[in-house]
Scaffold this motif. Structure first.
Motif, PDB file in Angstrom:
ATOM      1  N   LEU A 255       0.975  -1.376  -0.024  1.00 28.13           N
ATOM      2  CA  LEU A 255       0.058   0.030   0.060  1.00 28.13           C
ATOM      3  C   LEU A 255       0.750   1.322  -0.016  1.00 28.13           C
ATOM      4  CD1 LEU A 255      -2.867  -0.922   2.728  1.00 28.13           C
ATOM      5  CD2 LEU A 255      -2.856  -1.159   0.043  1.00 28.13           C
ATOM      6  N   SER A 256       2.097   1.025  -0.182  1.00 26.72           N
ATOM      7  CA  SER A 256       3.003   2.249   0.092  1.00 26.72           C
ATOM      8  C   SER A 256       2.707   3.338  -0.911  1.00 26.72           C
ATOM      9  CB  SER A 256       4.422   1.831  -0.191  1.00 26.72           C
ATOM     10  OG  SER A 256       4.633   1.330  -1.493  1.00 26.72           O
ATOM     11  N   VAL A 257       2.188   3.112  -2.188  1.00 26.31           N
ATOM     12  CA  VAL A 257       1.974   4.248  -2.942  1.00 26.31           C
ATOM     13  C   VAL A 257       0.355   4.782  -2.876  1.00 26.31           C
ATOM     14  CG1 VAL A 257       1.829   4.811  -5.659  1.00 26.31           C
ATOM     15  CG2 VAL A 257       3.608   3.400  -4.802  1.00 26.31           C
ATOM     16  N   SER A 258      -0.381   3.722  -2.845  1.00 26.77           N
ATOM     17  CA  SER A 258      -1.932   3.963  -2.751  1.00 26.77           C
ATOM     18  C   SER A 258      -2.315   4.683  -1.459  1.00 26.77           C
ATOM     19  CB  SER A 258      -2.430   2.723  -3.011  1.00 26.77           C
ATOM     20  OG  SER A 258      -2.317   1.677  -2.312  1.00 26.77           O
ATOM     21  N   MET A 259      -1.592   4.518  -0.252  1.00 31.69           N
ATOM     22  CA  MET A 259      -1.885   5.355   0.973  1.00 31.69           C
ATOM     23  C   MET A 259      -2.225   6.878   0.761  1.00 31.69           C
ATOM     24  SD  MET A 259      -3.245   3.493   3.402  1.00 31.69           S
ATOM     25  CE  MET A 259      -3.187   4.612   4.660  1.00 31.69           C
ATOM     26  N   SER A 260      -1.511   7.420  -0.233  1.00 30.21           N
ATOM     27  CA  SER A 260      -1.652   8.805  -0.611  1.00 30.21           C
ATOM     28  C   SER A 260      -3.198   8.854  -0.662  1.00 30.21           C
ATOM     29  CB  SER A 260      -0.670   9.116  -1.722  1.00 30.21           C
ATOM     30  OG  SER A 260      -1.073   8.553  -2.975  1.00 30.21           O
ATOM     31  N   ASP A 261      -3.906   8.016  -1.138  1.00 32.22           N
ATOM     32  CA  ASP A 261      -5.279   8.297  -1.283  1.00 32.22           C
ATOM     33  C   ASP A 261      -6.239   8.525  -0.266  1.00 32.22           C
ATOM     34  OD1 ASP A 261      -4.947   7.595  -4.090  1.00 32.22           O
ATOM     35  OD2 ASP A 261      -5.678   5.485  -3.652  1.00 32.22           O
ATOM     36  N   VAL A 262      -5.522   8.409   1.026  1.00 28.78           N
ATOM     37  CA  VAL A 262      -6.121   8.710   2.145  1.00 28.78           C
ATOM     38  C   VAL A 262      -5.518   9.870   2.472  1.00 28.78           C
ATOM     39  CG1 VAL A 262      -6.373   8.082   4.597  1.00 28.78           C
ATOM     40  CG2 VAL A 262      -6.170   6.131   2.971  1.00 28.78           C
ATOM     41  N   LYS A 263      -6.106  11.009   2.029  1.00 31.45           N
ATOM     42  CA  LYS A 263      -5.793  12.437   2.180  1.00 31.45           C
ATOM     43  C   LYS A 263      -6.134  13.040   3.252  1.00 31.45           C
ATOM     44  CE  LYS A 263      -6.290  12.956  -2.953  1.00 31.45           C
ATOM     45  NZ  LYS A 263      -5.037  12.308  -3.035  1.00 31.45           N
ATOM     46  N   THR A 264      -7.356  12.865   3.949  1.00 32.52           N
ATOM     47  CA  THR A 264      -7.687  13.538   5.317  1.00 32.52           C
ATOM     48  C   THR A 264      -8.425  12.415   6.235  1.00 32.52           C
ATOM     49  OG1 THR A 264     -10.208  14.083   4.619  1.00 32.52           O
ATOM     50  CG2 THR A 264      -8.115  15.890   3.982  1.00 32.52           C
ATOM     51  N   TRP A 265      -8.967  12.860   7.463  1.00 29.47           N
ATOM     52  CA  TRP A 265      -9.503  11.777   8.275  1.00 29.47           C
ATOM     53  C   TRP A 265     -10.840  11.619   7.908  1.00 29.47           C
ATOM     54  CZ3 TRP A 265      -6.956   8.643  11.106  1.00 29.47           C
ATOM     55  CH2 TRP A 265      -5.714   9.294  11.713  1.00 29.47           C
ATOM     56  N   ASP A 266     -11.473  12.553   6.845  1.00 29.94           N
ATOM     57  CA  ASP A 266     -12.700  12.050   6.400  1.00 29.94           C
ATOM     58  C   ASP A 266     -12.771  10.870   5.419  1.00 29.94           C
ATOM     59  OD1 ASP A 266     -13.840  14.231   7.446  1.00 29.94           O
ATOM     60  OD2 ASP A 266     -13.432  15.717   5.689  1.00 29.94           O
ATOM     61  N   ASP A 267     -11.630  10.377   4.928  1.00 26.37           N
ATOM     62  CA  ASP A 267     -11.346   9.298   4.080  1.00 26.37           C
ATOM     63  C   ASP A 267     -11.443   8.029   5.108  1.00 26.37           C
ATOM     64  OD1 ASP A 267     -11.370  10.706   1.927  1.00 26.37           O
ATOM     65  OD2 ASP A 267      -8.932  11.071   2.084  1.00 26.37           O
TER      66      ASP A 267
END
Length: 411
Positions: A255-267
């Motif tokens: 998940l090292s690349v795709s964790m950038s999809d979690v941008k805020t705690w709203d995600d």
């Protein structure tokens, strides 16, 4: 004045229990109205696991071919990383069932499929955007519900009202039904992260000292559950989003690349885990099933499937009785309603007991802070070493205790 609607059976809640029961009663020719408080079924991070027991029910209803055309992924082997050790916990290919896999399907697709399939029954109506607010009583008996709709307030007068409105049910407290709390030591943070075409991994659970992560391959994204100790969400947030993302990537480098999809705690969505069950499921004119009768832990992903089993059992026990009362829109006796609880209580108790065992022996131990590497418990190591035991654990997850089969009539 509120609009008054007359029906034989009013189902409060359009989740898995409510939609399946609505389908079964509509199929039996029972005049049925399902109330769903939202305008659609699109809710992220609901239970998306359709187990072989539910696939068998869909087969018995003649719906399986169309159902399996709905996009889904198939999970057959359940493997976890416990510290540095890989463990296979269950292998559904060893279970002798017609559909030896778990179908990973968004719950809104499952519910939409049931709604579309049920449209051929003139006796079934699904009312969206209808939020039940209160029960209607006549003496000691429940005779319907009040609801707010887009067109204004309505009163649904029904011979039988069935609460399928989940663990946050308005029906069960309004009916004075007491809840026995069993407890859970954890909560879950749900989030999704994009999946690249070349990313493949069989692991579904990762357990380290003080940390636990579950990931499901959903085709174009990973659905992830980060398990935390009960009530610790604020503490996790206080450490910051970067620390959270770092913990996740430390357990699941994929998940090292795709964790950038979690941008805020709203995600990140908090699921407050609870295990409980009602002491009694019915009152005159009222019955609760599914999560409204027994909230399940996410352990094993069995909640959706237990709710479906409740619905099948309810139709098996009550559809013919309701059909016999069709002309008067009458209600089965309280003893006949309680037959559903008597039928389903044993599998509920057994499943919750097994969830508590997993919670106490794996999850609670894993979530304790410490410096020593986490090691899989002995029973998990034994299951990994003895392949036929992987079929035993798989059967409990896939089929469960006392699976139900469709015996309700088709009008």
């Amino acid at each position: 004045m509120p609009k008054i609607i007359q029906t034989h059976c009013c189902i409060v809640g359009g989740g898995p229990a409510g939609m399946m029961l609505g389908y079964l009663l509509g199929r039996a020719g029972i005049e049925t109205l399902v109330l769903e408080k939202h305008a659609d079924f699109f809710r992220d991070f609901r239970g998306d696991t359709v187990h072989p027991s539910t696939l068998q029910v869909m087969d018995e209803l003649g719906l399986i071919d169309g159902f399996l055309k709905v996009p889904h992924q198939r999970l057959q082997k359940m493997e976890g990383q416990f510290g540095d050790e890989s463990i296979r916990i269950a292998d559904l290919s060893r279970v002798h069932v017609k559909y030896p896999f778990i179908a990973m399907m968004p719950q809104w697709d499952f519910l939409n499929f049931l709604r579309e399939s049920g449209k051929r029954f003139a006796s079934l109506q699904v009312m969206m955007n209808a939020n039940a607010t209160d029960l209607i009583r006549s003496g000691d008996a429940v005779v319907g519900v009040k609801a707010d709709t887009a067109e204004g307030p309505v009163e649904i007068r029904a011979g039988l009202t069935i609460g399928c409105d989940g663990r946050h049910s308005i029906v069960r407290p309004d009916a004075g039904l007491e809840v026995e709390e069993i407890g859970a030591p954890m909560d879950v943070l749900w989030f999704r992260a994009g999946r690249r075409p070349n990313e493949n991994e069989n692991l579904f659970a990762r357990v380290q000292t003080g940390k636990m992560l579950v990931t499901f391959d959903r085709g174009d994204y990973w659905q992830c559950a980060y398990v935390i100790a009960k009530g610790q969400f604020d503490a996790v947030k206080a450490r910051g989003l970067d620390a959270f993302r770092s913990d996740v990537v430390g357990m699941a480098p994929i998940l090292s690349v795709s964790m950038s999809d979690v941008k805020t705690w709203d995600d990140v969505k908090l699921l407050t885990v609870a295990i409980n069950r009602l002491e009694r499921w019915s009152r005159p004119g009222l019955l609760c099933i599914g999560d409204a009768a027994h909230a399940m832990s996410p352990v094993g992903g069995v909640g959706v499937n237990l709710a479906i089993q409740d619905a099948v059992a309810t139709a098996n026990l009550l559809a013919a009785k309701l059909a016999a009362l069709k002309s008067s829109r009458g209600c089965p006796s309280e003893d006949e309603l309680d037959a559903v609880r008597r039928r389903r209580l044993f599998p509920v108790r057994m499943t919750q007991a097994m969830q508590v065992v997993v919670q106490n022996n794996i999850i609670s131990v894993a979530l304790r802070p410490g410096s020593q590497p986490f090691r899989a418990p002995l029973f998990a190591r034994v299951v990994n070493a003895v392949p036929w035991l992987q079929g035993v654990t798989a059967r409990f997850v896939a089929i469960g205790v006392r699976p139900e089969h469709v015996h309700s009539p088709a009008a």
